[in-house]
Design a protein around this motif. Sequence first.
Motif, PDB file in Angstrom:
ATOM      1  N   MET A  15      -8.368 -13.503 -10.439  1.00 27.79           N
ATOM      2  CA  MET A  15      -9.145 -12.330 -10.017  1.00 27.79           C
ATOM      3  C   MET A  15     -10.634 -12.644  -9.965  1.00 27.79           C
ATOM      4  N   LEU A  32      -6.983  -3.477  -8.824  1.00 25.95           N
ATOM      5  CA  LEU A  32      -5.866  -3.963  -9.604  1.00 25.95           C
ATOM      6  C   LEU A  32      -4.879  -2.840  -9.865  1.00 25.95           C
ATOM      7  N   VAL A  51     -11.348 -10.199  -6.894  1.00 24.01           N
ATOM      8  CA  VAL A  51     -10.426  -9.072  -6.746  1.00 24.01           C
ATOM      9  C   VAL A  51     -11.129  -7.809  -7.241  1.00 24.01           C
ATOM     10  N   LEU A  85      -5.003  -7.520  -5.728  1.00 22.82           N
ATOM     11  CA  LEU A  85      -4.172  -8.576  -6.273  1.00 22.82           C
ATOM     12  C   LEU A  85      -2.698  -8.236  -6.084  1.00 22.82           C
TER      13      LEU A  85
END
Length: 103
Positions: A47, A55, A52, A5
């Motif tokens: 996300m 992070l 995703v 992300l």
Amino acid sequence: ADAVLLKTAATFDLSVWEFWSGVVCGGRLVIAASQGHRDPGYLVELMAREWVTTLHVVPSMLDALLVAGLPESVWRVLAIGEALPAALAQRVVREYPRTELFN
């Protein structure tokens, strides 16, 4: 299969990690809306929708994301830029046992 992300402005040092970590491993870069970094609910939804897996986040935002409900897709969290409180680290390990936490 990794997706990172990108939520941080390019003028902030954390963005370097977000820009390049996905690129060097052949992953995707999921780009948040310009002011999206201020809205944990938006980030959690993004996300989850974009799956995703990685992070990069300051611990204070990590805490807010946990309140909003970190998606199952997040396999790896790199907590950087601030001190990571032990209680927050323990919460991540307890509530998200599949997620690797790095500090």
